[in-house]
Design a protein around this motif. Structure first.
Motif, PDB file in Angstrom:
ATOM      1  N   ALA A   1     -62.560 -21.186  13.449  1.00 14.57           N
ATOM      2  CA  ALA A   1     -63.187 -22.069  12.453  1.00 14.57           C
ATOM      3  C   ALA A   1     -63.047 -21.484  11.052  1.00 14.57           C
ATOM      4  CB  ALA A   1     -64.645 -22.298  12.800  1.00 14.57           C
ATOM      5  N   ARG A   2     -63.224 -20.164  10.943  1.00 11.85           N
ATOM      6  CA  ARG A   2     -63.084 -19.531   9.628  1.00 11.85           C
ATOM      7  C   ARG A   2     -61.636 -19.623   9.129  1.00 11.85           C
ATOM      8  NH1 ARG A   2     -67.241 -16.039  11.581  1.00 11.85           N
ATOM      9  NH2 ARG A   2     -65.731 -14.726  12.695  1.00 11.85           N
ATOM     10  N   GLU A   3     -60.675 -19.452  10.022  1.00 10.77           N
ATOM     11  CA  GLU A   3     -59.271 -19.549   9.629  1.00 10.77           C
ATOM     12  C   GLU A   3     -58.970 -20.940   9.072  1.00 10.77           C
ATOM     13  OE1 GLU A   3     -56.390 -17.316  10.008  1.00 10.77           O
ATOM     14  OE2 GLU A   3     -58.060 -15.910   9.898  1.00 10.77           O
ATOM     15  N   ILE A   4     -59.437 -21.970   9.755  1.00 11.07           N
ATOM     16  CA  ILE A   4     -59.143 -23.347   9.340  1.00 11.07           C
ATOM     17  C   ILE A   4     -59.946 -23.734   8.104  1.00 11.07           C
ATOM     18  CG2 ILE A   4     -59.350 -25.768  10.068  1.00 11.07           C
ATOM     19  CD1 ILE A   4     -58.570 -24.871  12.856  1.00 11.07           C
ATOM     20  N   ALA A   5     -61.138 -23.191   7.965  1.00  8.30           N
ATOM     21  CA  ALA A   5     -61.980 -23.519   6.798  1.00  8.30           C
ATOM     22  C   ALA A   5     -61.317 -23.116   5.491  1.00  8.30           C
ATOM     23  CB  ALA A   5     -63.343 -22.844   6.943  1.00  8.30           C
ATOM     24  N   ARG A   6     -60.418 -22.148   5.550  1.00  7.33           N
ATOM     25  CA  ARG A   6     -59.710 -21.750   4.328  1.00  7.33           C
ATOM     26  C   ARG A   6     -58.794 -22.875   3.830  1.00  7.33           C
ATOM     27  NH1 ARG A   6     -56.241 -17.916   4.853  1.00  7.33           N
ATOM     28  NH2 ARG A   6     -56.213 -17.588   7.096  1.00  7.33           N
ATOM     29  N   PHE A   7     -58.443 -23.789   4.724  1.00  6.48           N
ATOM     30  CA  PHE A   7     -57.651 -24.957   4.349  1.00  6.48           C
ATOM     31  C   PHE A   7     -58.548 -26.172   4.097  1.00  6.48           C
ATOM     32  CE2 PHE A   7     -54.817 -22.199   6.633  1.00  6.48           C
ATOM     33  CZ  PHE A   7     -53.598 -22.327   5.994  1.00  6.48           C
ATOM     34  N   SER A   8     -59.525 -26.350   4.996  1.00  7.57           N
ATOM     35  CA  SER A   8     -60.389 -27.530   4.886  1.00  7.57           C
ATOM     36  C   SER A   8     -61.653 -27.319   5.699  1.00  7.57           C
ATOM     37  CB  SER A   8     -59.644 -28.773   5.408  1.00  7.57           C
ATOM     38  OG  SER A   8     -60.535 -29.846   5.595  1.00  7.57           O
ATOM     39  N   PRO A   9     -62.817 -27.207   5.051  1.00  4.79           N
ATOM     40  CA  PRO A   9     -64.078 -27.064   5.801  1.00  4.79           C
ATOM     41  C   PRO A   9     -64.325 -28.223   6.758  1.00  4.79           C
ATOM     42  CG  PRO A   9     -64.399 -26.493   3.502  1.00  4.79           C
ATOM     43  CD  PRO A   9     -63.024 -27.074   3.599  1.00  4.79           C
ATOM     44  N   ASP A  10     -63.955 -29.432   6.357  1.00  3.88           N
ATOM     45  CA  ASP A  10     -64.144 -30.581   7.237  1.00  3.88           C
ATOM     46  C   ASP A  10     -63.287 -30.448   8.502  1.00  3.88           C
ATOM     47  OD1 ASP A  10     -65.917 -31.687   5.471  1.00  3.88           O
ATOM     48  OD2 ASP A  10     -64.474 -33.074   4.580  1.00  3.88           O
ATOM     49  N   ASP A  11     -62.069 -29.958   8.335  1.00  2.00           N
ATOM     50  CA  ASP A  11     -61.193 -29.782   9.493  1.00  2.00           C
ATOM     51  C   ASP A  11     -61.744 -28.713  10.432  1.00  2.00           C
ATOM     52  OD1 ASP A  11     -59.583 -31.665   8.404  1.00  2.00           O
ATOM     53  OD2 ASP A  11     -57.883 -30.352   7.972  1.00  2.00           O
ATOM     54  N   ALA A  12     -62.333 -27.667   9.871  1.00  2.00           N
ATOM     55  CA  ALA A  12     -62.917 -26.618  10.710  1.00  2.00           C
ATOM     56  C   ALA A  12     -64.032 -27.178  11.571  1.00  2.00           C
ATOM     57  CB  ALA A  12     -63.433 -25.478   9.840  1.00  2.00           C
ATOM     58  N   ALA A  13     -64.803 -28.082  11.011  1.00  2.00           N
ATOM     59  CA  ALA A  13     -65.915 -28.673  11.760  1.00  2.00           C
ATOM     60  C   ALA A  13     -65.435 -29.581  12.884  1.00  2.00           C
ATOM     61  CB  ALA A  13     -66.816 -29.466  10.802  1.00  2.00           C
ATOM     62  N   ALA A  14     -64.171 -30.054  12.794  1.00  2.00           N
ATOM     63  CA  ALA A  14     -63.647 -30.991  13.794  1.00  2.00           C
ATOM     64  C   ALA A  14     -63.043 -30.303  15.008  1.00  2.00           C
ATOM     65  CB  ALA A  14     -62.605 -31.901  13.152  1.00  2.00           C
ATOM     66  N   VAL A  15     -62.903 -28.967  14.966  1.00  2.00           N
ATOM     67  CA  VAL A  15     -62.246 -28.272  16.072  1.00  2.00           C
ATOM     68  C   VAL A  15     -63.014 -28.457  17.372  1.00  2.00           C
ATOM     69  CG1 VAL A  15     -61.567 -26.012  16.982  1.00  2.00           C
ATOM     70  CG2 VAL A  15     -61.098 -26.589  14.600  1.00  2.00           C
ATOM     71  N   SER A  16     -64.324 -28.333  17.328  1.00  3.03           N
ATOM     72  CA  SER A  16     -65.099 -28.450  18.567  1.00  3.03           C
ATOM     73  C   SER A  16     -64.979 -29.855  19.146  1.00  3.03           C
ATOM     74  CB  SER A  16     -66.561 -28.091  18.319  1.00  3.03           C
ATOM     75  OG  SER A  16     -67.134 -28.956  17.350  1.00  3.03           O
ATOM     76  N   ARG A  17     -64.895 -30.866  18.295  1.00  5.03           N
ATOM     77  CA  ARG A  17     -64.725 -32.241  18.792  1.00  5.03           C
ATOM     78  C   ARG A  17     -63.348 -32.416  19.423  1.00  5.03           C
ATOM     79  NH1 ARG A  17     -63.107 -37.057  16.038  1.00  5.03           N
ATOM     80  NH2 ARG A  17     -63.136 -35.951  14.041  1.00  5.03           N
ATOM     81  N   PHE A  18     -62.325 -31.840  18.794  1.00  4.96           N
ATOM     82  CA  PHE A  18     -60.982 -31.882  19.377  1.00  4.96           C
ATOM     83  C   PHE A  18     -60.969 -31.230  20.755  1.00  4.96           C
ATOM     84  CE2 PHE A  18     -57.144 -29.459  20.305  1.00  4.96           C
ATOM     85  CZ  PHE A  18     -56.169 -30.447  20.306  1.00  4.96           C
ATOM     86  N   MET A  19     -61.605 -30.068  20.861  1.00  5.21           N
ATOM     87  CA  MET A  19     -61.615 -29.361  22.139  1.00  5.21           C
ATOM     88  C   MET A  19     -62.355 -30.160  23.202  1.00  5.21           C
ATOM     89  SD  MET A  19     -59.840 -26.578  21.830  1.00  5.21           S
ATOM     90  CE  MET A  19     -60.376 -25.601  23.248  1.00  5.21           C
ATOM     91  N   ALA A  20     -63.485 -30.709  22.858  1.00  9.98           N
ATOM     92  CA  ALA A  20     -64.257 -31.486  23.833  1.00  9.98           C
ATOM     93  C   ALA A  20     -63.479 -32.709  24.296  1.00  9.98           C
ATOM     94  CB  ALA A  20     -65.593 -31.897  23.232  1.00  9.98           C
ATOM     95  N   ASP A  21     -62.857 -33.422  23.368  1.00  6.84           N
ATOM     96  CA  ASP A  21     -62.102 -34.622  23.723  1.00  6.84           C
ATOM     97  C   ASP A  21     -60.908 -34.280  24.612  1.00  6.84           C
ATOM     98  OD1 ASP A  21     -63.887 -36.033  22.232  1.00  6.84           O
ATOM     99  OD2 ASP A  21     -62.508 -36.481  20.576  1.00  6.84           O
ATOM    100  N   ASN A  22     -60.246 -33.174  24.312  1.00  7.26           N
ATOM    101  CA  ASN A  22     -59.046 -32.832  25.081  1.00  7.26           C
ATOM    102  C   ASN A  22     -59.378 -32.150  26.400  1.00  7.26           C
ATOM    103  OD1 ASN A  22     -56.205 -33.304  23.635  1.00  7.26           O
ATOM    104  ND2 ASN A  22     -57.847 -33.109  22.119  1.00  7.26           N
ATOM    105  N   ARG A  23     -60.561 -31.564  26.484  1.00  3.65           N
ATOM    106  CA  ARG A  23     -61.025 -31.080  27.789  1.00  3.65           C
ATOM    107  C   ARG A  23     -61.191 -32.270  28.732  1.00  3.65           C
ATOM    108  NH1 ARG A  23     -65.005 -28.591  25.995  1.00  3.65           N
ATOM    109  NH2 ARG A  23     -63.860 -26.678  25.593  1.00  3.65           N
ATOM    110  N   ALA A  24     -61.784 -33.333  28.212  1.00  7.88           N
ATOM    111  CA  ALA A  24     -61.952 -34.553  29.005  1.00  7.88           C
ATOM    112  C   ALA A  24     -60.600 -35.202  29.303  1.00  7.88           C
ATOM    113  CB  ALA A  24     -62.862 -35.531  28.276  1.00  7.88           C
TER     114      ALA A  24
END
Length: 528
Positions: free
Chosen positions: A119-142
């Motif tokens: 999340a910290r790595e991605i936040a350097r590009f976009s804080p909003d994108d960093a917040a979306a990682v957990s949603r991406f992981m949950a959706d793709n786990r399903a």
């Protein structure tokens, strides 16, 4: 025609000792069948073989093709089915950070399976994108859980799409949406999207054309980790061959198959330099298109004749450099991916196939930072992969372009901090698309096999029980489920079960089939 048959047991021939062929041999050897592998080369592994290079400094070892070892669970289960434990045969090292992504446009990401660090790595590009990682992981786990029934079962016809488990998964797969467009639902920054889509290169495809289903590739990396087998991925092939031979498999090296023999449309044997031998089933692990167009008469193939194969979509190829260096490269990560500024144009050049790309992306493995025994003392190995076009029509003249593209690749290495390479080279080997095609028998040099577009997936891909011929079965990247080592291993499981059913084989020779405690648990525990 006179054919020898030395056993009253059902006899199965496997053409090719690549990962799919070795996995199928391991599993079929647990039945009452007699299994023989015919391998054209003098070593095992196919595109996953080890390159052993002697030099004045000593021995360098490189993986020919795959260097990421992902989702070990499937191979672990195959070992268990053979009464073995994968961890007793291989030392798998989890790589974290998994890889370093360097963007020509600016910035870099050290991708990691640690949720907070990522999340910290991605936040350097976009804080909003960093917040979306957990949603991406949950959706793709399903998504992965929903699609597993399709990935783990044969697709013999369109009717298999109507099976309850598969039918339920289809709406969420968004089959007509590209991977990049799908990721835009989560990530605004194009560089962040590339961090979750460059994996489409494992399929030899652009994220702008690759179906959105394959977002699960990035998910699998972050969920289950990226691994390095000590000794390289070729060490995996060695372990598999050892288990197969211990179970009684007849592994013949330097034994090219000259022809698959048929009675009508039924395979009845193999012709090799040793003569002709009768078999009850033939498993083709060799490159699908190359094998069909050279080993099987065109006249008996209805769905996959030569003319149709020639019009199919295939993956890109690769320009490979295997460099044995004096000294090490201590500041370079185990895996580094450099992504060119105009990634889309880079792939357009590759898809057109008119000339080598002018501003290519590339990948470098610095394996000795993890596994120093791959090189002599005081030395190291660099594996350099540059995606390029397969042969399209007459194709690029790689004899004329090889040296200039080599110079370009060495210059590009400076972008990731690798300088003064040429002076330190003590061993060098190059593979161009021409070498892939003519030396490794890869159809048109398409390193990653048939493309994974919508029209060449599931039941529309060549089927595990090959639909054109009786008694012929497929394993490897050219059949269902597709390319990539874990998926190829799954193809071997599917095909082995079909053969066991079709020949009425007696299964269960393994003495210990209890599943050990799983050492390959998800890495992102915080998200699970």
């Amino acid at each position: 025609m006179s054919m020898t048959s030395r056993s009253s047991r059902p006899r199965i021939a496997i053409v090719g000792a690549g990962p799919g062929g070795l996995a199928a041999a391991m599993l079929l050897a647990q039945t009452d069948a007699s299994v023989t592998i015919f391998e054209r080369l003098d070593h095992i592994g196919g595109r996953s073989a080890t390159i052993k290079a002697r030099s004045q400094a000593g021995m360098f070892r490189f993986d020919t093709g795959p260097t990421f070892f992902l989702y070990p669970r499937i191979l672990a289960e195959i070992f268990v089915a053979c009464g073995r434990r994968l961890e007793d045969h291989l030392d798998l090292i989890r790589i974290d950070p998994q890889y370093r992504l360097v963007f020509e446009e600016g910035g870099e990401i050290r991708a990691t399976s640690d949720a907070a660090d990522m999340a910290r790595e991605i936040a350097r590009f976009s804080p909003d994108d960093a917040a979306a990682v957990s949603r991406f992981m949950a959706d793709n786990r399903a998504k992965l859980a929903a699609f597993r029934p399709a990935l783990e079962s044969p697709m013999n016809s369109a009717l298999d799409l109507l099976r309850p488990g598969v039918l339920k998964a289809l709406p969420g797969l968004r089959p007509h949406q590209s991977l990049d467009r799908y990721l835009a639902r989560y990530f605004k920054d194009e560089r962040v999207r590339l961090a979750f889509s460059f994996q489409s290169k494992y399929l030899g495809m652009s994220p702008f054309r690759c179906p959105s289903l394959f977002s699960i590739l990035a998910f699998i990396e972050y969920e289950f980790g990226v691994w390095h087998p000590r000794g390289g991925c070729g060490a995996v092939m060695t372990a598999m061959a050892r288990v197969a031979e211990d179970a009684g498999v007849d592994l013949r090296l330097g034994a090219p198959v000259q022809e698959i023999l048929f009675d009508g449309r039924r395979a009845v044997g193999i012709r090799s330099a040793r003569g002709t031998e009768r078999f009850d089933a033939v498993v083709v692990n060799a490159d699908f298109a190359q094998a069909m167009t050279t080993l099987v008469p065109d006249s008996i193939r209805r769905r996959w004749p030569d003319r149709r194969i020639a019009t199919r979509k295939f993956s890109c190829s690769t320009f490979m450099m295997y460099l044995g260096l004096e000294g090490d490269v201590p500041d370079l990560d185990h895996h580094t991916i450099y992504l060119s500024r105009d990634y889309r144009h880079n792939f357009t050049e590759i898809e057109q196939g008119l000339a080598p790309p002018a501003n290519p992306s590339f990948y470098v493995q610095n394996a000795c930072v993890t596994d120093p025994d791959l090189a002599p003392p005081g030395h190291s190995t660099l594996y350099v992969l540059v995606p390029v076009a397969r042969r399209i029509g007459a194709g690029i003249d790689w004899d004329a372009n090889r040296d200039s593209f080599r110079r370009l690749a060495l210059e590009r290495l400076q972008r990731i901090g690798i300088r003064d390479v040429e002076r330190r080279i003590r061993f060098e080997k190059i593979l161009t698309p021409t070498n892939w095609e003519h030396d490794l028998n890869v159809y048109t040099g398409a390193t990653f096999n048939l493309a994974h577009n919508l029209g060449q997936m599931l039941h529309m891909r060549p089927r595990n029980r090959f639909e054109d011929l009786d008694g012929v079965y497929l394993v490897g990247g050219g059949t269902h489920p597709g390319s990539g080592l874990p998926v190829i291993f799954e193809s071997a499981r599917i095909t082995s079960k079909l053969i066991t059913q079709d020949l009425g084989l007696t299964a269960g020779r393994a003495t210990d089939t209890s599943l050990p405690a799983d050492p390959y648990q998800p890495a992102l525990k915080e998200v699970v």
